[in-house]
Design a protein around this motif. Structure first.
Motif, PDB file in Angstrom:
ATOM      1  N   PHE A  40       0.814  -1.214   0.000  1.00 57.71           N
ATOM      2  CA  PHE A  40       0.000   0.000   0.000  1.00 57.71           C
ATOM      3  C   PHE A  40       0.851   1.269   0.000  1.00 57.71           C
ATOM      4  CE2 PHE A  40      -2.689  -3.132   2.341  1.00 57.71           C
ATOM      5  CZ  PHE A  40      -3.544  -3.402   1.289  1.00 57.71           C
ATOM      6  N   ALA A  41       2.121   1.146  -0.342  1.00 59.81           N
ATOM      7  CA  ALA A  41       3.016   2.308  -0.370  1.00 59.81           C
ATOM      8  C   ALA A  41       3.059   2.968  -1.749  1.00 59.81           C
ATOM      9  CB  ALA A  41       4.429   1.891   0.045  1.00 59.81           C
ATOM     10  N   LYS A  42       2.727   2.227  -2.794  1.00 64.70           N
ATOM     11  CA  LYS A  42       2.784   2.768  -4.160  1.00 64.70           C
ATOM     12  C   LYS A  42       1.413   2.663  -4.809  1.00 64.70           C
ATOM     13  CE  LYS A  42       7.491   2.640  -4.581  1.00 64.70           C
ATOM     14  NZ  LYS A  42       8.131   3.863  -4.288  1.00 64.70           N
ATOM     15  N   LEU A  43       0.807   3.788  -5.078  1.00 64.44           N
ATOM     16  CA  LEU A  43      -0.493   3.774  -5.750  1.00 64.44           C
ATOM     17  C   LEU A  43      -0.369   4.071  -7.243  1.00 64.44           C
ATOM     18  CD1 LEU A  43      -2.861   5.358  -3.100  1.00 64.44           C
ATOM     19  CD2 LEU A  43      -2.507   2.960  -3.664  1.00 64.44           C
ATOM     20  N   HIS A  44       0.843   4.369  -7.696  1.00 60.82           N
ATOM     21  CA  HIS A  44       1.104   4.541  -9.125  1.00 60.82           C
ATOM     22  C   HIS A  44       2.103   3.469  -9.537  1.00 60.82           C
ATOM     23  CE1 HIS A  44      -0.471   8.570  -8.190  1.00 60.82           C
ATOM     24  NE2 HIS A  44      -0.917   8.513  -9.431  1.00 60.82           N
ATOM     25  N   GLN A  45       1.799   2.773 -10.590  1.00 63.69           N
ATOM     26  CA  GLN A  45       2.640   1.678 -11.078  1.00 63.69           C
ATOM     27  C   GLN A  45       4.016   2.191 -11.489  1.00 63.69           C
ATOM     28  OE1 GLN A  45       1.295  -0.048 -14.755  1.00 63.69           O
ATOM     29  NE2 GLN A  45       2.016  -2.064 -14.155  1.00 63.69           N
ATOM     30  N   VAL A  46       5.055   1.507 -11.056  1.00 62.65           N
ATOM     31  CA  VAL A  46       6.415   1.844 -11.463  1.00 62.65           C
ATOM     32  C   VAL A  46       6.595   1.408 -12.906  1.00 62.65           C
ATOM     33  CG1 VAL A  46       8.864   1.405 -11.043  1.00 62.65           C
ATOM     34  CG2 VAL A  46       7.282   1.587  -9.109  1.00 62.65           C
ATOM     35  N   GLY A  47       6.941   2.336 -13.770  1.00 60.45           N
ATOM     36  CA  GLY A  47       7.154   2.019 -15.173  1.00 60.45           C
ATOM     37  C   GLY A  47       5.880   1.791 -15.965  1.00 60.45           C
ATOM     38  N   GLY A  48       4.754   2.240 -15.466  1.00 61.05           N
ATOM     39  CA  GLY A  48       3.485   2.059 -16.173  1.00 61.05           C
ATOM     40  C   GLY A  48       2.528   3.187 -15.842  1.00 61.05           C
ATOM     41  N   ASN A  49       1.275   3.012 -16.223  1.00 55.21           N
ATOM     42  CA  ASN A  49       0.298   4.074 -15.997  1.00 55.21           C
ATOM     43  C   ASN A  49      -0.886   3.627 -15.151  1.00 55.21           C
ATOM     44  OD1 ASN A  49      -1.041   2.452 -17.800  1.00 55.21           O
ATOM     45  ND2 ASN A  49      -1.370   4.025 -19.340  1.00 55.21           N
ATOM     46  N   GLN A  55      -3.430  -2.079  -9.394  1.00 51.85           N
ATOM     47  CA  GLN A  55      -2.595  -1.562 -10.475  1.00 51.85           C
ATOM     48  C   GLN A  55      -2.683  -2.386 -11.757  1.00 51.85           C
ATOM     49  OE1 GLN A  55       1.363  -0.654  -9.068  1.00 51.85           O
ATOM     50  NE2 GLN A  55       0.587   0.489  -7.349  1.00 51.85           N
ATOM     51  N   TRP A  56      -3.884  -2.744 -12.123  1.00 48.88           N
ATOM     52  CA  TRP A  56      -4.073  -3.459 -13.379  1.00 48.88           C
ATOM     53  C   TRP A  56      -3.946  -2.490 -14.533  1.00 48.88           C
ATOM     54  CZ3 TRP A  56      -9.108  -6.523 -11.995  1.00 48.88           C
ATOM     55  CH2 TRP A  56      -8.768  -7.590 -11.140  1.00 48.88           C
ATOM     56  N   ASP A  57      -3.358  -2.965 -15.605  1.00 47.07           N
ATOM     57  CA  ASP A  57      -3.312  -2.187 -16.834  1.00 47.07           C
ATOM     58  C   ASP A  57      -3.451  -3.130 -18.015  1.00 47.07           C
ATOM     59  OD1 ASP A  57      -0.828  -3.403 -16.893  1.00 47.07           O
ATOM     60  OD2 ASP A  57       0.323  -1.566 -17.037  1.00 47.07           O
ATOM     61  N   GLY A  58      -3.504  -2.581 -19.180  1.00 42.63           N
ATOM     62  CA  GLY A  58      -3.598  -3.398 -20.394  1.00 42.63           C
ATOM     63  C   GLY A  58      -4.792  -4.318 -20.408  1.00 42.63           C
ATOM     64  N   ALA A  59      -4.562  -5.585 -20.735  1.00 42.15           N
ATOM     65  CA  ALA A  59      -5.633  -6.565 -20.883  1.00 42.15           C
ATOM     66  C   ALA A  59      -6.340  -6.844 -19.558  1.00 42.15           C
ATOM     67  CB  ALA A  59      -5.077  -7.868 -21.452  1.00 42.15           C
ATOM     68  N   ARG A  60      -5.592  -6.862 -18.448  1.00 41.85           N
ATOM     69  CA  ARG A  60      -6.241  -7.119 -17.147  1.00 41.85           C
ATOM     70  C   ARG A  60      -7.228  -6.008 -16.809  1.00 41.85           C
ATOM     71  NH1 ARG A  60      -2.018  -8.559 -12.515  1.00 41.85           N
ATOM     72  NH2 ARG A  60      -1.157  -6.581 -13.144  1.00 41.85           N
ATOM     73  N   LYS A  61      -6.854  -4.764 -17.101  1.00 48.37           N
ATOM     74  CA  LYS A  61      -7.743  -3.635 -16.812  1.00 48.37           C
ATOM     75  C   LYS A  61      -8.979  -3.706 -17.707  1.00 48.37           C
ATOM     76  CE  LYS A  61      -7.720   1.393 -16.482  1.00 48.37           C
ATOM     77  NZ  LYS A  61      -6.891   2.596 -16.637  1.00 48.37           N
TER      78      LYS A  61
END
Length: 64
Positions: A40-49, A55-61
């Motif tokens: 719960f320390a990072k709410l923005h994905q490292v190296g992503g958006n 922190q789902w992105d791409g196909a999972r999102k």
């Protein structure tokens, strides 16, 4: 105290209540979520958006 240690017990109770699951099931879900957001320390994905605990992105999102 780490943020994860402070938040985990309440989130586990909520998962167990809301989803009618066991403590082991809730711990599995919470462990995966905790890994995704560095406890719960990072709410923005490292190296992503992606944003948020999971922190789902791409196909999972898109699938969600």
């Amino acid at each position: 105290m780490l943020v994860f240690e402070a938040k985990a017990p309440g989130i586990m109770r909520d998962l167990m209540r809301d989803l009618a699951i066991t403590d082991f099931q809730a711990a599995g879900i919470l462990g995966n979520i905790g890994w995704e957001c560095a406890g719960f320390a990072k709410l923005h994905q490292v190296g992503g958006n992606a944003i948020g605990w999971i922190q789902w992105d791409g196909a999972r999102k898109s699938a969600f």
